[in-house]
Design a protein around this motif. Structure first.
Motif, PDB file in Angstrom:
ATOM      1  N   ASN A  69      52.934  26.045  79.133  1.00 40.04           N
ATOM      2  CA  ASN A  69      53.521  25.827  80.457  1.00 40.04           C
ATOM      3  C   ASN A  69      55.041  25.859  80.408  1.00 40.04           C
ATOM      4  O   ASN A  69      55.693  26.439  81.290  1.00 40.04           O
ATOM      5  CB  ASN A  69      53.037  24.497  81.021  1.00 40.04           C
ATOM      6  N   LEU A  70      55.614  25.234  79.391  1.00 43.80           N
ATOM      7  CA  LEU A  70      57.067  25.167  79.282  1.00 43.80           C
ATOM      8  C   LEU A  70      57.665  26.555  79.085  1.00 43.80           C
ATOM      9  O   LEU A  70      58.616  26.941  79.766  1.00 43.80           O
ATOM     10  CB  LEU A  70      57.455  24.249  78.122  1.00 43.80           C
ATOM     11  N   GLN A  71      57.096  27.315  78.158  1.00 48.37           N
ATOM     12  CA  GLN A  71      57.626  28.649  77.886  1.00 48.37           C
ATOM     13  C   GLN A  71      57.370  29.608  79.037  1.00 48.37           C
ATOM     14  O   GLN A  71      58.179  30.510  79.293  1.00 48.37           O
ATOM     15  CB  GLN A  71      57.029  29.186  76.584  1.00 48.37           C
ATOM     16  N   PRO A 175      60.540  40.237  76.578  1.00 49.13           N
ATOM     17  CA  PRO A 175      59.223  40.727  76.134  1.00 49.13           C
ATOM     18  C   PRO A 175      58.670  39.933  74.949  1.00 49.13           C
ATOM     19  O   PRO A 175      57.463  39.679  74.886  1.00 49.13           O
ATOM     20  CB  PRO A 175      59.503  42.183  75.743  1.00 49.13           C
ATOM     21  N   ARG A 176      59.531  39.543  74.026  1.00 43.06           N
ATOM     22  CA  ARG A 176      59.057  38.746  72.890  1.00 43.06           C
ATOM     23  C   ARG A 176      58.605  37.356  73.335  1.00 43.06           C
ATOM     24  O   ARG A 176      57.628  36.821  72.813  1.00 43.06           O
ATOM     25  CB  ARG A 176      60.163  38.626  71.825  1.00 43.06           C
ATOM     26  N   LEU A 177      59.322  36.792  74.294  1.00 42.93           N
ATOM     27  CA  LEU A 177      58.921  35.490  74.825  1.00 42.93           C
ATOM     28  C   LEU A 177      57.571  35.586  75.523  1.00 42.93           C
ATOM     29  O   LEU A 177      56.692  34.730  75.336  1.00 42.93           O
ATOM     30  CB  LEU A 177      59.987  34.968  75.790  1.00 42.93           C
ATOM     31  N   ARG A 178      57.372  36.631  76.316  1.00 41.53           N
ATOM     32  CA  ARG A 178      56.082  36.830  76.983  1.00 41.53           C
ATOM     33  C   ARG A 178      54.968  37.017  75.942  1.00 41.53           C
ATOM     34  O   ARG A 178      53.856  36.505  76.110  1.00 41.53           O
ATOM     35  CB  ARG A 178      56.146  38.059  77.882  1.00 41.53           C
ATOM     36  N   GLY A 179      55.274  37.739  74.870  1.00 43.39           N
ATOM     37  CA  GLY A 179      54.286  37.936  73.817  1.00 43.39           C
ATOM     38  C   GLY A 179      53.914  36.632  73.135  1.00 43.39           C
ATOM     39  O   GLY A 179      52.743  36.400  72.803  1.00 43.39           O
ATOM     40  N   ASN A 180      54.896  35.773  72.919  1.00 49.38           N
ATOM     41  CA  ASN A 180      54.628  34.478  72.298  1.00 49.38           C
ATOM     42  C   ASN A 180      53.747  33.616  73.205  1.00 49.38           C
ATOM     43  O   ASN A 180      52.845  32.916  72.741  1.00 49.38           O
ATOM     44  CB  ASN A 180      55.944  33.762  72.000  1.00 49.38           C
ATOM     45  N   ILE A 181      54.011  33.696  74.498  1.00 45.95           N
ATOM     46  CA  ILE A 181      53.197  32.958  75.468  1.00 45.95           C
ATOM     47  C   ILE A 181      51.751  33.457  75.447  1.00 45.95           C
ATOM     48  O   ILE A 181      50.799  32.671  75.494  1.00 45.95           O
ATOM     49  CB  ILE A 181      53.800  33.091  76.879  1.00 45.95           C
ATOM     50  N   GLN A 182      51.576  34.765  75.350  1.00 48.52           N
ATOM     51  CA  GLN A 182      50.227  35.333  75.295  1.00 48.52           C
ATOM     52  C   GLN A 182      49.495  34.884  74.031  1.00 48.52           C
ATOM     53  O   GLN A 182      48.282  34.619  74.065  1.00 48.52           O
ATOM     54  CB  GLN A 182      50.295  36.858  75.353  1.00 48.52           C
ATOM     55  N   ASN A 183      50.214  34.786  72.919  1.00 50.49           N
ATOM     56  CA  ASN A 183      49.598  34.310  71.676  1.00 50.49           C
ATOM     57  C   ASN A 183      49.102  32.873  71.821  1.00 50.49           C
ATOM     58  O   ASN A 183      48.019  32.522  71.348  1.00 50.49           O
ATOM     59  CB  ASN A 183      50.592  34.404  70.517  1.00 50.49           C
ATOM     60  N   ILE A 184      49.914  32.039  72.467  1.00 53.96           N
ATOM     61  CA  ILE A 184      49.494  30.649  72.704  1.00 53.96           C
ATOM     62  C   ILE A 184      48.264  30.626  73.608  1.00 53.96           C
ATOM     63  O   ILE A 184      47.327  29.852  73.382  1.00 53.96           O
ATOM     64  CB  ILE A 184      50.642  29.836  73.337  1.00 53.96           C
ATOM     65  N   GLY A 185      48.254  31.493  74.620  1.00 54.79           N
ATOM     66  CA  GLY A 185      47.113  31.568  75.524  1.00 54.79           C
ATOM     67  C   GLY A 185      45.839  31.969  74.790  1.00 54.79           C
ATOM     68  O   GLY A 185      44.762  31.428  75.059  1.00 54.79           O
ATOM     69  N   ARG A 186      45.948  32.913  73.837  1.00 54.91           N
ATOM     70  CA  ARG A 186      44.776  33.323  73.063  1.00 54.91           C
ATOM     71  C   ARG A 186      44.286  32.190  72.162  1.00 54.91           C
ATOM     72  O   ARG A 186      43.073  32.006  71.973  1.00 54.91           O
ATOM     73  CB  ARG A 186      45.106  34.570  72.238  1.00 54.91           C
ATOM     74  N   THR A 187      45.228  31.441  71.594  1.00 55.05           N
ATOM     75  CA  THR A 187      44.838  30.298  70.763  1.00 55.05           C
ATOM     76  C   THR A 187      44.093  29.267  71.598  1.00 55.05           C
ATOM     77  O   THR A 187      43.071  28.721  71.170  1.00 55.05           O
ATOM     78  CB  THR A 187      46.079  29.647  70.122  1.00 55.05           C
ATOM     79  N   LEU A 188      44.594  29.007  72.791  1.00 58.44           N
ATOM     80  CA  LEU A 188      43.917  28.060  73.683  1.00 58.44           C
ATOM     81  C   LEU A 188      42.545  28.575  74.098  1.00 58.44           C
ATOM     82  O   LEU A 188      41.599  27.802  74.221  1.00 58.44           O
ATOM     83  CB  LEU A 188      44.784  27.798  74.920  1.00 58.44           C
ATOM     84  N   ALA A 189      42.440  29.880  74.299  1.00 56.96           N
ATOM     85  CA  ALA A 189      41.148  30.463  74.667  1.00 56.96           C
ATOM     86  C   ALA A 189      40.126  30.248  73.555  1.00 56.96           C
ATOM     87  O   ALA A 189      38.932  30.104  73.822  1.00 56.96           O
ATOM     88  CB  ALA A 189      41.306  31.949  74.966  1.00 56.96           C
ATOM     89  N   GLY A 190      40.614  30.227  72.293  1.00 52.64           N
ATOM     90  CA  GLY A 190      39.724  29.942  71.173  1.00 52.64           C
ATOM     91  C   GLY A 190      39.148  28.545  71.221  1.00 52.64           C
ATOM     92  O   GLY A 190      38.097  28.267  70.634  1.00 52.64           O
ATOM     93  N   TYR A 191      39.827  27.643  71.910  1.00 52.13           N
ATOM     94  CA  TYR A 191      39.317  26.282  72.127  1.00 52.13           C
ATOM     95  C   TYR A 191      38.591  26.161  73.466  1.00 52.13           C
ATOM     96  O   TYR A 191      38.276  25.051  73.896  1.00 52.13           O
ATOM     97  CB  TYR A 191      40.479  25.279  72.115  1.00 52.13           C
ATOM     98  N   VAL A 194      41.113  27.112  79.483  1.00 50.44           N
ATOM     99  CA  VAL A 194      41.597  28.122  80.418  1.00 50.44           C
ATOM    100  C   VAL A 194      42.974  27.712  80.920  1.00 50.44           C
ATOM    101  O   VAL A 194      43.152  26.595  81.411  1.00 50.44           O
ATOM    102  CB  VAL A 194      40.637  28.286  81.615  1.00 50.44           C
ATOM    103  N   VAL A 195      43.939  28.601  80.761  1.00 50.91           N
ATOM    104  CA  VAL A 195      45.290  28.322  81.243  1.00 50.91           C
ATOM    105  C   VAL A 195      45.504  29.054  82.555  1.00 50.91           C
ATOM    106  O   VAL A 195      44.848  30.050  82.846  1.00 50.91           O
ATOM    107  CB  VAL A 195      46.356  28.756  80.216  1.00 50.91           C
ATOM    108  N   ALA A 196      46.434  28.539  83.331  1.00 58.32           N
ATOM    109  CA  ALA A 196      46.722  29.142  84.638  1.00 58.32           C
ATOM    110  C   ALA A 196      47.308  30.530  84.446  1.00 58.32           C
ATOM    111  O   ALA A 196      48.177  30.739  83.597  1.00 58.32           O
ATOM    112  CB  ALA A 196      47.689  28.258  85.417  1.00 58.32           C
ATOM    113  N   GLU A 197      46.818  31.461  85.217  1.00 61.18           N
ATOM    114  CA  GLU A 197      47.348  32.815  85.153  1.00 61.18           C
ATOM    115  C   GLU A 197      48.685  32.874  85.861  1.00 61.18           C
ATOM    116  O   GLU A 197      49.003  32.061  86.738  1.00 61.18           O
ATOM    117  CB  GLU A 197      46.379  33.803  85.815  1.00 61.18           C
TER     118      GLU A 197
END
Length: 203
Positions: A69-71, A175-191, A194-197
């Motif tokens: 959320n912060l990023q 773009p790198r910041l957005r990519g890092n956010i997507q990586n966190i989202g995928r990690t959360l999806a593994g648990y 669901v994060v807000a789109e």
């Protein structure tokens, strides 16, 4: 000692002698009870261990959600500021305008999220690359705008300097910041979290 007490003691002794003590002398009895004690202790230990693991996982998920959320809000604020500064550069900073007009049209970009992050412990979970780049960007753009307003930079020079900053942030950092956010989202999806789109951008 009274006769009644003697008789009571004798009766109690007689009853104890009538009890079957063979079970107490059996090794199976003691083995069964020992196993029950071990099983109880082991069960308590395993339950405590599972509880600790669950608490650790919960803290990790909570930290990841806060980082996401912060990023995400930082990226949104940064993207909006880039658009504002790009418009300001094209229409004011890079043009030969009077100082008063420049002062009246100062972009006054938003730093709400960036300033809020200074008081958030979750900020330190953000990779230092992004923190350093955003801090440098805000500091440099402020220096460029003030320099142009105070006539220390010419229009073309200020426009070129600001364009370099905007291009770097738009093409490299964001773009790198957005990519890092997507990586966190995928990690959360593994648990199975669901994060807000992202909200759709206005055309």
């Amino acid at each position: 000692m009274t006769l009644r007490a003697i008789m009571t003691g004798s009766a109690l002794k007689g009853r104890l002698n009538q009890l079957d003590h063979r079970e107490l002398r059996s090794s199976a009895y003691w083995l069964t009870n020992a196993l029950m004690i071990v099983a109880t202790v082991l069960g308590v230990f395993l339950a405590a261990r599972v509880g600790l693991q669950q608490a650790i996982v919960f803290d990790e998920i909570n930290g990841l959600k806060q980082s996401y959320n912060l990023q995400s809000t930082l990226a949104d604020e940064l993207a909006e500021n880039l658009e504002v500064l790009r418009h300001y550069n094209t229409n004011y900073l890079s043009r030969a305008l009077p100082q008063q007009e420049l002062l009246l049209n100062n972009p006054g970009i938003s730093h709400f999220v960036w300033d809020t992050m200074k008081a958030s412990p979750q900020t330190l979970e953000t990779p230092g690359y992004f923190l350093n780049e955003v801090q440098r960007f805000y500091r440099t753009t402020e220096r460029i705008i003030q320099g142009r307003e105070q006539q220390r930079y010419g229009a073309s020079q200020a426009g070129k300097l600001l364009t370099e900053q905007l291009d770097h942030m738009e093409q490299q950092v964001l773009p790198r910041l957005r990519g890092n956010i997507q990586n966190i989202g995928r990690t959360l999806a593994g648990y199975d979290v669901v994060v807000a789109e992202e909200a759709p951008r206005a055309p």
